[in-house]
Design a protein around this motif. Structure first.
Motif, PDB file in Angstrom:
ATOM      1  N   LEU A  31      -5.700  92.640  17.885  1.00  0.00           N
ATOM      2  CA  LEU A  31      -5.955  92.575  19.319  1.00  0.00           C
ATOM      3  C   LEU A  31      -5.985  94.009  19.851  1.00  0.00           C
ATOM      4  CD1 LEU A  31      -6.246  90.286  21.495  1.00  0.00           C
ATOM      5  CD2 LEU A  31      -3.853  90.694  22.038  1.00  0.00           C
ATOM      6  N   LEU A  32      -7.142  94.421  20.357  1.00  0.00           N
ATOM      7  CA  LEU A  32      -7.319  95.780  20.859  1.00  0.00           C
ATOM      8  C   LEU A  32      -6.818  95.862  22.298  1.00  0.00           C
ATOM      9  CD1 LEU A  32      -9.107  95.667  18.340  1.00  0.00           C
ATOM     10  CD2 LEU A  32     -10.860  96.926  19.586  1.00  0.00           C
ATOM     11  N   THR A  33      -6.078  96.912  22.593  1.00  0.00           N
ATOM     12  CA  THR A  33      -5.439  97.050  23.893  1.00  0.00           C
ATOM     13  C   THR A  33      -6.337  97.761  24.891  1.00  0.00           C
ATOM     14  OG1 THR A  33      -3.315  97.230  22.752  1.00  0.00           O
ATOM     15  CG2 THR A  33      -3.362  97.862  25.065  1.00  0.00           C
ATOM     16  N   GLY A  34      -6.513  97.132  26.057  1.00  0.00           N
ATOM     17  CA  GLY A  34      -7.199  97.782  27.168  1.00  0.00           C
ATOM     18  C   GLY A  34      -6.177  98.405  28.106  1.00  0.00           C
ATOM     19  N   THR A  35      -6.362  99.674  28.464  1.00  0.00           N
ATOM     20  CA  THR A  35      -5.365 100.372  29.287  1.00  0.00           C
ATOM     21  C   THR A  35      -5.901 100.809  30.648  1.00  0.00           C
ATOM     22  OG1 THR A  35      -5.927 102.429  28.138  1.00  0.00           O
ATOM     23  CG2 THR A  35      -4.019 101.189  27.324  1.00  0.00           C
ATOM     24  N   SER A  39     -12.263 101.440  31.963  1.00  0.00           N
ATOM     25  CA  SER A  39     -13.151 102.062  30.976  1.00  0.00           C
ATOM     26  C   SER A  39     -12.722 101.736  29.545  1.00  0.00           C
ATOM     27  CB  SER A  39     -13.164 103.578  31.190  1.00  0.00           C
ATOM     28  OG  SER A  39     -13.928 104.211  30.189  1.00  0.00           O
ATOM     29  N   GLU A  40     -11.427 101.886  29.266  1.00  0.00           N
ATOM     30  CA  GLU A  40     -10.936 101.601  27.909  1.00  0.00           C
ATOM     31  C   GLU A  40     -11.021 100.107  27.591  1.00  0.00           C
ATOM     32  OE1 GLU A  40      -9.891 103.925  25.530  1.00  0.00           O
ATOM     33  OE2 GLU A  40     -10.813 105.270  26.991  1.00  0.00           O
ATOM     34  N   SER A  41     -10.852  99.263  28.600  1.00  0.00           N
ATOM     35  CA  SER A  41     -10.979  97.824  28.384  1.00  0.00           C
ATOM     36  C   SER A  41     -12.420  97.457  28.023  1.00  0.00           C
ATOM     37  CB  SER A  41     -10.539  97.057  29.635  1.00  0.00           C
ATOM     38  OG  SER A  41      -9.171  97.271  29.898  1.00  0.00           O
ATOM     39  N   GLY A  85      -7.084  95.365  31.132  1.00  0.00           N
ATOM     40  CA  GLY A  85      -6.069  95.625  32.138  1.00  0.00           C
ATOM     41  C   GLY A  85      -5.926  97.101  32.455  1.00  0.00           C
ATOM     42  N   VAL A  86      -4.979  97.389  33.346  1.00  0.00           N
ATOM     43  CA  VAL A  86      -4.688  98.767  33.754  1.00  0.00           C
ATOM     44  C   VAL A  86      -3.220  99.054  33.484  1.00  0.00           C
ATOM     45  CG1 VAL A  86      -4.586 100.404  35.674  1.00  0.00           C
ATOM     46  CG2 VAL A  86      -6.498  98.779  35.511  1.00  0.00           C
TER      47      VAL A  86
END
Length: 260
Positions: A33-37, A40-42, A61-62
């Motif tokens: 599971l790749l983490t969105g931070t 843009s990264e999400s 997410g942020v």
């Protein structure tokens, strides 16, 4: 095994991202599971999932570090991302009063907005918390019965905080922090309180490389292929078999994030 926390968008993976994925599969992982931070990264994480859609999924997410920098339309952006089939949770979101890269006021506002979004979309929450437990829990408490699942990612809190999370019905994500005989000893001593049906495992790669890897890797960079070292240390701490850790954490993660 399922690694529920991989920061695969990190530039530390730019030179060999495909090989990292291959090594993860060779190590016995069935999904990551790749983490969105942030937005843009999400987006980047969701795009990376197209490299291997049966193996890679993501969150949107942020992170609290990015709370000061959200746009006026960030929630709409997250909601659009959440419609994608590979996006399985809202997050990484929460509070971090240890570093305060964003103001506590903005952190709490942006966190609360994402919690409400998860409720509205009926999606799990992938949660971050550091040195902010009471404020963090206070934001979550009204939603405990109306959000499908909450995952305390990279849990490093104390025994009282662990028990409060468990009593609230949360899942607990354990990283290579538990393998650190220096900083991680307090965590090692309390993970025995986690029921197997609430346990998830993660690397948080490229961070938190397990210190029980032998021989010690030349690079300090962590990667999903090192997840078995977390399993080994957890089995020791929880007085159960490695197979129990693998079977329960895999089942929990597959169910909560709809990876089945």
């Amino acid at each position: 095994m399922i690694d529920i926390g991989v920061n695969l968008t990190s530039n530390r993976f730019d030179k060999d991202r495909e090989q990292v994925i291959t090594r993860a599969q060779e190590a016995g992982l069935s999904a990551i599971l790749l983490t969105g931070t942030n937005v843009s990264e999400s987006k980047h994480a969701a795009e990376l999932c197209s490299m291997n859609p049966q193996f890679m999924f993501s969150t949107a997410g942020v992170h609290p570090h990015d709370a000061d920098n959200v746009s006026n339309g960030y929630l709409a952006d997250l909601e659009q991302l959440a419609l994608l089939p590979q996006v399985k949770a809202i997050g990484e979101c929460g509070l971090d009063f240890n570093r305060n890269f964003s103001t506590p006021e903005n952190q709490q506002r942006v966190f609360a907005e994402q919690v409400a979004l998860a409720q509205r979309l009926s999606m799990p929450l992938f949660l971050h918390q550091r040195d902010a437990f009471q404020a963090w829990f206070a934001i979550l408490e009204p939603y405990l019965s109306s959000i499908p699942a909450m995952v305390a990612h990279c849990f490093t809190g104390n025994e009282a905080e662990l028990k409060q999370c468990l009593e609230a019905g949360m899942y607990i994500g354990i990283t290579g922090w538990v393998c650190d005989e220096r900083r991680g000893k307090p965590l090692f001593d309390i993970v025995k309180h986690i029921p197997l049906d609430r346990l998830m495992i993660e690397t948080d790669a490229p961070y938190l490389t397990p210190r029980n890897i032998r021989p010690k890797p030349k690079s300090s960079r962590n990667e999903p292929a090192f997840l078995p070292y977390v399993v080994t240390k957890l089995a020791e701490a929880m007085s159960c078999s490695e197979q129990d850790i693998i079977e329960y954490s895999t089942r929990n993660s597959a169910r909560v994030f709809a990876l089945e």
